[in-house]
Structure formats: C-alpha cells, structure tokens
Motif scaffolding. Structure first.
Motif, PDB file in Angstrom:
ATOM      1  N   LEU B  89       0.848  -1.201   0.000  1.00  0.00           N
ATOM      2  CA  LEU B  89       0.000   0.000   0.000  1.00  0.00           C
ATOM      3  C   LEU B  89       0.881   1.247   0.000  1.00  0.00           C
ATOM      4  N   ASP B  90       1.924   1.182   0.796  1.00  0.00           N
ATOM      5  CA  ASP B  90       2.880   2.279   0.872  1.00  0.00           C
ATOM      6  C   ASP B  90       3.424   2.627  -0.523  1.00  0.00           C
ATOM      7  N   THR B  91       3.894   1.600  -1.202  1.00  0.00           N
ATOM      8  CA  THR B  91       4.459   1.789  -2.537  1.00  0.00           C
ATOM      9  C   THR B  91       3.393   2.296  -3.512  1.00  0.00           C
ATOM     10  N   ASN B  92       2.229   1.664  -3.486  1.00  0.00           N
ATOM     11  CA  ASN B  92       1.177   2.018  -4.447  1.00  0.00           C
ATOM     12  C   ASN B  92       0.679   3.440  -4.235  1.00  0.00           C
ATOM     13  N   ALA B  93       0.487   3.815  -2.965  1.00  0.00           N
ATOM     14  CA  ALA B  93      -0.016   5.156  -2.665  1.00  0.00           C
ATOM     15  C   ALA B  93       0.962   6.198  -3.209  1.00  0.00           C
ATOM     16  N   LYS B  94       2.238   5.948  -3.009  1.00  0.00           N
ATOM     17  CA  LYS B  94       3.235   6.913  -3.478  1.00  0.00           C
ATOM     18  C   LYS B  94       3.331   6.910  -4.994  1.00  0.00           C
ATOM     19  N   GLU B  95       3.408   5.718  -5.572  1.00  0.00           N
ATOM     20  CA  GLU B  95       3.588   5.621  -7.023  1.00  0.00           C
ATOM     21  C   GLU B  95       2.416   6.248  -7.780  1.00  0.00           C
ATOM     22  N   PHE B  96       1.185   6.034  -7.276  1.00  0.00           N
ATOM     23  CA  PHE B  96       0.018   6.541  -8.001  1.00  0.00           C
ATOM     24  C   PHE B  96      -0.438   7.905  -7.500  1.00  0.00           C
ATOM     25  N   GLY B  97       0.245   8.410  -6.476  1.00  0.00           N
ATOM     26  CA  GLY B  97       0.024   9.785  -6.042  1.00  0.00           C
ATOM     27  C   GLY B  97      -1.307  10.055  -5.368  1.00  0.00           C
ATOM     28  N   VAL B  98      -1.816   9.077  -4.617  1.00  0.00           N
ATOM     29  CA  VAL B  98      -3.087   9.305  -3.915  1.00  0.00           C
ATOM     30  C   VAL B  98      -2.789   9.853  -2.517  1.00  0.00           C
ATOM     31  N   HIS B  99      -3.797  10.434  -1.859  1.00  0.00           N
ATOM     32  CA  HIS B  99      -3.625  10.888  -0.478  1.00  0.00           C
ATOM     33  C   HIS B  99      -3.319   9.679   0.386  1.00  0.00           C
ATOM     34  N   TYR B 100      -2.420   9.866   1.352  1.00  0.00           N
ATOM     35  CA  TYR B 100      -1.973   8.688   2.088  1.00  0.00           C
ATOM     36  C   TYR B 100      -1.655   9.024   3.534  1.00  0.00           C
ATOM     37  N   TYR B 101      -2.179   8.209   4.443  1.00  0.00           N
ATOM     38  CA  TYR B 101      -1.860   8.363   5.861  1.00  0.00           C
ATOM     39  C   TYR B 101      -1.136   7.112   6.349  1.00  0.00           C
ATOM     40  N   PRO B 102       0.200   7.124   6.346  1.00  0.00           N
ATOM     41  CA  PRO B 102       0.933   5.923   6.775  1.00  0.00           C
ATOM     42  C   PRO B 102       0.805   5.702   8.284  1.00  0.00           C
ATOM     43  N   VAL B 103       1.255   4.552   8.733  1.00  0.00           N
ATOM     44  CA  VAL B 103       1.152   4.167  10.139  1.00  0.00           C
ATOM     45  C   VAL B 103       1.785   5.215  11.059  1.00  0.00           C
ATOM     46  N   SER B 104       2.820   5.873  10.558  1.00  0.00           N
ATOM     47  CA  SER B 104       3.544   6.844  11.388  1.00  0.00           C
ATOM     48  C   SER B 104       2.794   8.175  11.527  1.00  0.00           C
ATOM     49  N   ASP B 105       1.713   8.366  10.776  1.00  0.00           N
ATOM     50  CA  ASP B 105       0.965   9.631  10.772  1.00  0.00           C
ATOM     51  C   ASP B 105      -0.108   9.590  11.863  1.00  0.00           C
TER      52      ASP B 105
END
Ligand code: SF4
Lengths: 201, 468
Positions: B89-105
């Motif tokens: 998910l981490d990779t996909n969110a970044k690669e496709f440029g969607v809004h993303y709230y990782p575990v560290s957020d």
C-alpha cells in the motif's frame, strides 16, 4: 487486456474431469499481493514433487508440451472457488484457449475477464481434439475467434459458439474497465458539469 | 416532478452514463483504499499501463493488518503477509500519487473513521471502499458502499462504478430512547427485527425522532451495520448536527464554497410522498440494551432475556440456532446475564470514536476491571487516541486495568496479532460475531460500548442499567 488475435499453438491433452481451482492453483499460493507470477505454480501439486522437482509424466512437464497455449480438458473444468487466481495462473503460464465439454460458471466468466477463451464443444469433438493434442508438438492447432473455428493439424475445422458480446470484448481487448473507458466522453462531461454544480467536491 | 427519496436524489446527481437496460456508470466522489483489498487492483493498473483517474479523490490508509501495540513501526511485529500488504500500500499510494496516511501519521486509523474525521466524507457524495462497512459514511447523507477488488480497480481507473439501482427501504425509529439505550442497540435491534437478509437489494434510509436525536458518532454506528442487515448502504439525511460536525474539518469546503455546499445539502431529504418499497418502524421506547447470543448479527436479544431454544425458531434457522448455541458454548434457557466473559474488545469502525470512549469512561471511572479479565480499548484513529488522552479518558482506562492501544481494526477481524484463542469469550463493540471472526473458535457477543465496559467490570454480560 490484449486483443485476442488468431494464432496457431500447441495443445496439451488433460482428459481428467472436474479439475478444480485448488488443483489449478493450490491455496497456499493465494496470499500474494500480485496477480502475475502464478504461472510457475500452475497445477503445482500435479506438476511438482514435494522437493520441487518436476513430475516427469505430467503433461505440461513433457518437452513437447512445455509451451502449450491450448488446453483440451475433461468435463467440468474450473469448479471450486470464485477466486481469480486460477485464471491468473493459467494466463500467466501462457494458456489462451481451454476446450472442454463444460466449465464451472464463475471460472468460465473469469476467463473472459482475463483475456482467455473457454470453448465448449460436444463430447465427440472434444475427443477428436484430444486425439489430435496427443500427437504432441506436431499437433499445432489454429484458433480463429473471428470465424469461430478451431483447425486441427489434419486440417479438420471445428466450429464453436461464443456469446457475441464476450467475443467482441475479447477481439477488441476490452475488459469491464476497457468498456467503461469507451464511455470516456460521458465521464469527462459529467466531471465538467459536476465541477460547476459542486465545486467543493 | 414526482417526489424523490434521498437515495434517488444522490443517485440522480451521479449518473455519468445510463444504458438502455438501466446499467449505470455511477460517478464516485471519494474512493477510500486500505491494504487488504487494493494490492491486486493497483497491480492490474500497472499491467495495463493505466493510471488512477482522480488521485485527488482517492485516500489510502493501512488499518486491517497493523499492530496496535507500541513500537509497531518495527516490521517484526507483523506476520510476513501483513508486512507485505502494508508495504505494498505504501508503494502504491506513493507511485500513483493518492492521499496517504501511513502508520507513522497521527491521522492514521480505520478507513471509515479517518474519512469523516478529515472531512473527506461530505453530504450528498458517493463514497466507495473495498470494504463492506463503507456503509458507515451514509450517516452524512452520502451514498456509500463496499466493493470488491475488481471494482476497486475499476474505480481507480475510471472513477465510476457499474451499478444497477437498488430499491428504497425506510427504517423509522420513532420517539425517544430509554436510559442505557444507545445507537448500537438501535442498529442491532433493527437487524434482530429484519434479519440479516432483510435489507438485501435495498438502500436503507434511517429516519425518525430517535435517529434525529443521535450525534454524528451515533449515526455512524447505525449506518455501519446496515450491511449486516443485507442492505447495500444506509443513509441518514443531513441536518444541523451533520453540518456542525463537518464544518472546519481539513477537507471540508470553506468560505463561499461552504455556503454553496450548504445550499445543496439542504435539498437532500426525502420528499413528502416519495415511494419506499419497504418500511420498517420501531418505537424508540421499546428498544432495550441488547446483546447477540449466536453467530449471526441477527441473533439479538434484550440483555434481560435467556438463551433461546433451537425449537423456538422455524425452518433452516432451527439447525442454525442449534449450531450457534453449540459453537458459543451456551445452554438454552440460561440467563444472558449469567454468561461469563474472558475478554472485552472496545473499538472498530462501529464503536471506536470519541463518544464511545466517553461512554466507557463514564462506566469504569474509578473502578477496576474484574481480575483476570483481558480488556482492550483500540481507538479508531490516532486523533481519537490523542483526544481521549487530552480529555483524561485514557488515564481512566489505564487505571481501571484496560490496555490502551494504537489505532487500527485490531480484534474486530483479528488479522493482526490481536486474536481470541480457542473457546475464549468476548464482549465486543464491533459488528460481526461470525464463527472464527475474532480468532479460531473464539466466541463473540456484540454489545454497545457501555455494555462492554460493564462486562469488563463484572466479568459477565451485564445490563448497563444495573450500574446506572
Ligand atoms: S474495524 Fe472491523 S469492520 Fe471496520 S473496517 Fe476494520 S475490520 Fe472492517
């Protein structure tokens, strides 16, 4: 999806009936996040020993069938679960056409979604193709979806039926997404109008 | 023009294309994405060279697999499969440029809690997510439903969903609720009434005084379980309570846009005389604190009742009830309040919001949970956690003996290490009591947060009214 073109390829005989989705791809390979790469585990338990070595007399391990693109299969192919992993595995291996007297319903539809053609034929014709496939590498069949014909290595022509809409989708390489994309203009004009009406969205 | 339901209005505002047979391309305003059902969809895009059509309308957050214990950034806390899904998910969110709230957020949390909290979910929107509890967002008067992985890919690529319209169903809760009765009791009581198939083929609109009186948190609890009643979605018409909740959220409209939005939202109600294909009415005063005794969310009884006999039912339900009672380790005729509990789980997208935690704190303040009880409180988001700490709720929980966890789905579906062991019995505020849902052979009783808190104190299923 790629367009389904007319081709000539090797056909492998798999007369076993009721080949289910767990035989096609065992459960333990389903935890992957990918949808490619399942081909190496296609028919895993029939194809490999526990230690990973090949079972020599499994059809797809025989030298003449290693590059098969067509499967001539026994009755009720693809029964079991609705998971798309089974068609993904077949497709990844390189299979384009499966011929049988019948298929499990969900599997049948999943094939089309993944660019493969399942062909249903009466028993005698499947038997005829099975015999032809048993000749090995020399038996190169031709599949012409446009004309709805399979031509054996001996030049016998077998006609088959296919749903007109599904045929269109395969020939044009359209999946659901592809079809929706044909309506791109509608989506874009909806977006423009919505942007006007509800700019906060 | 003929009168329309709320569902009709939202539907009509989102038809991008309609075929002759009624098959519709419904435009999607918000697409929420989590790690379990999205990986193969993104992979599909990559294989076909497609992109995400509207990355600015797509929001990704990992929740199902993430550990809820401190130090969870350490990948060793996860099973290899979980780790791979979260990393993907981490990779996909970044690669496709969607809004993303990782575990560290700090904003990370359960996808259905994060969406409303950040103001992504607004009245009149269409919202989808590869998760059946997407119905939660219906509390805002948004048409929200769960979709499968192939549909996730379809929405990513085209921002539309291929749909046929559902029927309209009205669930009205009249009058006032009695003390000790909560939104969770309403939604369970409705499923008890209609059965898990009662909403199949429908979109439910919840209305009536008891619904109007609910906070947004309570309304989300009600809509969350619409799917457990078989409905594609649940809806509640937006009103002042809704606007007050939405206003000022990070992604809510501001200034002139807010005014324009409000003008439209105020048209989102069911017109006088609009047609419903099915109507269910419950009196608010009749609803009691309830609990599930079996392995289906429809197995609902007032806490004052006794375990049923299979023969009380008819048809296939006789066998199903016998199987449930056996699985749950119960005896027909046994008082529900005599059922002993080993574990209490408070959290999930049903009841993991601040108001739920306030209700728990009220019950457990200054008290201790029963000796030997495992009791866990898992906030629905990092922000809920922060607020609970600020309000002093966390201290109350910790002093009472609860484990105070980090945000995630946790023991709602037990994909992370939070699981019941064989035969363990849990009072849970989540939404599914299926066999094995919270762990292999684990036993789940669905209850409200206050009732879960009460069970933690007494060690058995407890009528909250006894403690009031
Ligand atoms: S909390 Fe439970 S029901 Fe909600 S999204 Fe997570 S797993 Fe699903």
């Amino acid at each position: 999806m790629e367009k389904f073109e007319k081709f000539t390829g090797i056909a492998a005989p798999m007369p076993l009936v009721n080949i289910d989705t767990d035989m096609i791809i065992p459960k333990m390979f389903l935890k992957s996040i990918a949808r490619t790469g399942f081909g190496k585990n296609l028919f895993d338990e029939m194809r490999f020993n526990r230690d990973g070595t090949e079972i020599a007399d499994f059809v797809l391990n025989k030298p003449q069938y290693r590059k098969s693109e067509i499967l001539i299969a026994g009755d009720n192919f693809g029964c079991g679960s609705s998971r798309e992993h089974a068609p993904w595995a077949l497709e990844d291996f390189g299979i384009k056409v499966i011929v049988s007297t019948s298929f499990a319903d969900i599997f049948f539809n999943n094939c089309f979604k993944n660019g493969m053609l399942p062909v249903v034929l009466p028993q005698e014709q499947v038997d005829l193709l099975m015999k032809d496939a048993e000749k090995g590498e020399n038996a190169r069949m031709s599949v012409d979806l446009e004309a709805q014909e399979i031509t054996t290595s001996d030049g016998d022509v077998i006609k088959f039926e296919v749903d007109a809409f599904k045929k269109h989708c395969l020939l044009e390489g359209l999946d659901d997404i592809g079809l929706t994309m044909e309506k791109e203009a509608s989506i874009t004009s909806f977006e423009k109008a919505a942007e006007q009406a509800r700019p906060w969205v | 023009m003929s009168p329309k339901t709320l569902y009709d209005k939202i539907w009509d505002a989102h038809v991008a294309h309609e075929a002759e047979d009624g098959t519709t391309l419904l435009y999607i305003d918000r697409h929420l994405v989590h790690e379990v059902t999205s990986a193969q969809a993104f992979e599909g895009l990559r294989m076909t060279g497609r992109t995400v059509r509207a990355p600015e309308k797509t929001i990704a957050v990992p929740d199902h697999n993430v550990p809820t214990t401190p130090g969870r950034e350490d990948p060793a806390q996860m099973t290899p499969e979980s780790r791979i899904q979260v990393a993907a998910l981490d990779t996909n969110a970044k690669e496709f440029g969607v809004h993303y709230y990782p575990v560290s957020d700090v904003r990370q949390g359960i996808v259905h809690i994060v969406g409303p909290e950040q103001g992504w979910t607004l009245p009149g929107m269409t919202v989808v997510c590869g998760d059946s509890h997407t119905a939660t967002h219906g509390a805002f008067g948004a048409l929200a439903h769960g979709i499968g992985t192939s549909e996730v890919e379809h929405v990513l690529a085209t921002q539309t969903l291929i749909q046929k319209k559902s029927l309209n169903m009205k669930v009205e809760i009249t009058g006032k609720l009695m003390p000790g009765v909560t939104a969770k009791d309403i939604t369970l009581a409705v499923i008890g009434e209609t059965g898990t198939g009662g909403g199949t083929g429908y979109v439910i609109e919840y209305c009536g005084e008891a619904i109007r009186d609910l906070s947004m948190e309570g309304r989300m609890t009600v809509c969350n379980m619409a799917i457990e009643g078989g409905a594609r979605a649940g809806l509640i018409a937006p009103d002042q309570t809704t606007y007050d909740y939405v206003k000022g959220r990070p992604h809510a409209p501001k200034g002139a846009q807010w005014e324009a939005a409000l003008d439209w939202w105020k048209t989102l109600y069911t017109d006088e005389g609009a047609h419903f294909d099915k109507v269910v009415t419950l009196k608010g005063e009749d609803i009691q604190p309830v609990v599930t005794w079996g392995t289906s969310p429809e197995d609902v009884l007032p806490i004052t009742a006794t375990v049923p006999f299979p023969e009380d039912f008819t048809g296939g339900k006789v066998e199903a009830a016998a199987r449930s009672i056996e699985y749950m380790g119960l005896t027909p005729g046994q008082k529900l309040t005599d059922i002993e509990i080993d574990t209490v789980f408070i959290g999930s997208c049903t009841n993991g919001r601040i108001e739920d935690f306030r209700a728990v704190a009220e019950v457990v303040k200054g008290k201790k949970i029963k000796d030997g009880m495992r009791a866990m409180i898992v906030p629905g988001s990092g922000l809920v956690r922060a607020q609970a700490e600020e309000e002093g709720l966390a201290d109350i929980f910790i002093e009472a003996g609860f484990e105070w966890r980090l945000a995630g789905c946790s023991m709602c579906l037990a994909m992370n290490p939070d699981q019941l062991s064989e035969g363990e019995r849990c009072a849970a505020t989540s939404n599914r009591n299926f066999e094995g849902r919270q762990g292999y052979k684990g036993r789940t009783h669905l209850v409200s947060p206050a009732m879960a808190a009460a069970a933690a104190l007494t060690g058995r299923l407890t009528d909250i009214r006894e403690l009031m």
